[in-house]
Design a protein around this motif. Structure first.
Motif, PDB file in Angstrom:
ATOM      1  N   GLU A 156       0.851  -1.135   0.203  1.00  0.00           N
ATOM      2  CA  GLU A 156      -0.629   0.174  -0.134  1.00  0.00           C
ATOM      3  C   GLU A 156       0.703   0.965   0.104  1.00  0.00           C
ATOM      4  N   ILE A 157       2.370   1.810   0.941  1.00  0.00           N
ATOM      5  CA  ILE A 157       2.780   1.990   1.015  1.00  0.00           C
ATOM      6  C   ILE A 157       3.731   2.408  -0.389  1.00  0.00           C
ATOM      7  N   ALA A 158       3.995   1.674  -1.398  1.00  0.00           N
ATOM      8  CA  ALA A 158       4.250   1.553  -2.637  1.00  0.00           C
ATOM      9  C   ALA A 158       3.513   1.971  -3.916  1.00  0.00           C
ATOM     10  N   GLU A 159       2.522   1.975  -3.243  1.00  0.00           N
ATOM     11  CA  GLU A 159       1.280   2.098  -4.262  1.00  0.00           C
ATOM     12  C   GLU A 159       1.051   3.575  -3.749  1.00  0.00           C
ATOM     13  N   ASN A 160       1.644   4.506  -2.746  1.00  0.00           N
ATOM     14  CA  ASN A 160       0.698   5.614  -2.433  1.00  0.00           C
ATOM     15  C   ASN A 160      -0.317   5.652  -1.812  1.00  0.00           C
ATOM     16  N   LEU A 197      -1.355  11.936  -6.441  1.00  0.00           N
ATOM     17  CA  LEU A 197      -2.311  10.741  -5.756  1.00  0.00           C
ATOM     18  C   LEU A 197      -1.723   9.885  -6.646  1.00  0.00           C
ATOM     19  N   ALA A 198      -1.427   9.701  -7.860  1.00  0.00           N
ATOM     20  CA  ALA A 198      -0.575   8.564  -8.602  1.00  0.00           C
ATOM     21  C   ALA A 198       1.324   8.491  -7.880  1.00  0.00           C
ATOM     22  N   ALA A 199       1.654   7.081  -7.927  1.00  0.00           N
ATOM     23  CA  ALA A 199       3.010   6.859  -7.661  1.00  0.00           C
ATOM     24  C   ALA A 199       3.815   7.544  -8.329  1.00  0.00           C
ATOM     25  N   GLY A 200       4.636   7.723  -8.042  1.00  0.00           N
ATOM     26  CA  GLY A 200       6.571   7.849  -8.813  1.00  0.00           C
ATOM     27  C   GLY A 200       7.173   8.103  -7.806  1.00  0.00           C
ATOM     28  N   HIS A 201       8.220   8.721  -9.507  1.00  0.00           N
ATOM     29  CA  HIS A 201       9.912   8.962  -8.558  1.00  0.00           C
ATOM     30  C   HIS A 201      10.479   9.996  -9.693  1.00  0.00           C
ATOM     31  N   ALA A 202      10.795  11.117  -8.207  1.00  0.00           N
ATOM     32  CA  ALA A 202      11.094  12.458  -8.587  1.00  0.00           C
ATOM     33  C   ALA A 202      12.274  11.935  -9.652  1.00  0.00           C
TER      34      ALA A 202
END
Length: 202
Positions: A156-160, A197-202
């Protein structure tokens, strides 16, 4: 509640123990919308925590009467601190069971250490102590808890779904329940308007 029993016997602390989980704006489960959860136990087997910013309709004196700890006349004469003690909704699991998170100045045999200065006690001893003014200096009580199976919370954390940050006793125990979500985000420098709202990486 196997996680708590395991915590009592296992050495060391789980990675997310003593952390806040802060629900992201895109939280799919309505039960956790704008919730802040304090993680009490985390291991490879799963995680257990308490929502700290949702309140119950039930009042603490009513709970004491319902549990047979005192009668209605005694409940009326409770000291103000006990009479005004807020009962929170700890989560959707086992909602008839009570848990008290508290400062480490109060401990009984059943108390579990979550951190160096925060404990969890789930027996009626602590309710009696609070009602008579012999309880911990700081405490919060919740009915029910939030639980995750092995790997579920990490997913759930990985999916933001959640932000995490170290918990502070001040934000954990203070009485401003209504603004706790916004204040904890502000304390870690997060502006809600800028959360993706979407998972992603900077």
């Amino acid at each position: 509640m196997d996680l708590l029993r395991h915590k009592k016997t296992a050495a060391g602390r789980g990675f997310l123990d003593d952390q806040f989980l802060i629900a992201m704006p895109g939280m799919k489960d309505d039960r956790f919308t704008r919730s802040v959860i304090y993680v009490c136990a985390h291991s490879d087997e799963g995680a257990m925590g308490l929502i700290i910013n949702q309140t119950q309709q039930m009042l603490f004196p009513d709970l004491l009467v319902q549990l047979g700890i005192m009668n209605e006349q005694e409940a009326i004469r409770l000291p103000a601190q006990a009479r005004d003690f807020v009962v929170r909704n700890g989560g959707p699991v086992d909602r008839s069971r009570g848990f008290v998170l508290h400062s480490g100045d109060y401990r009984v045999e059943s108390s579990l250490s979550v951190s160096d200065d925060i404990c969890l006690t789930a027996t009626v001893d602590i309710l009696r102590a609070i009602s008579s003014g012999r309880g911990p200096r700081r405490a919060l009580m919740a009915l029910g808890y939030s639980g995750w199976g092995a790997g579920q919370l990490e997913s759930e954390i990985a999916e933001n779904g959640w932000l995490t940050c170290p918990a502070s006793p001040e934000l954990l125990f203070d009485a401003d329940i209504e603004r706790k979500y916004d204040r904890i985000l502000a304390a870690i420098g997060i502006d809600l308007a800028h959360l993706s709202l979407a998972a992603g990486h900077a």
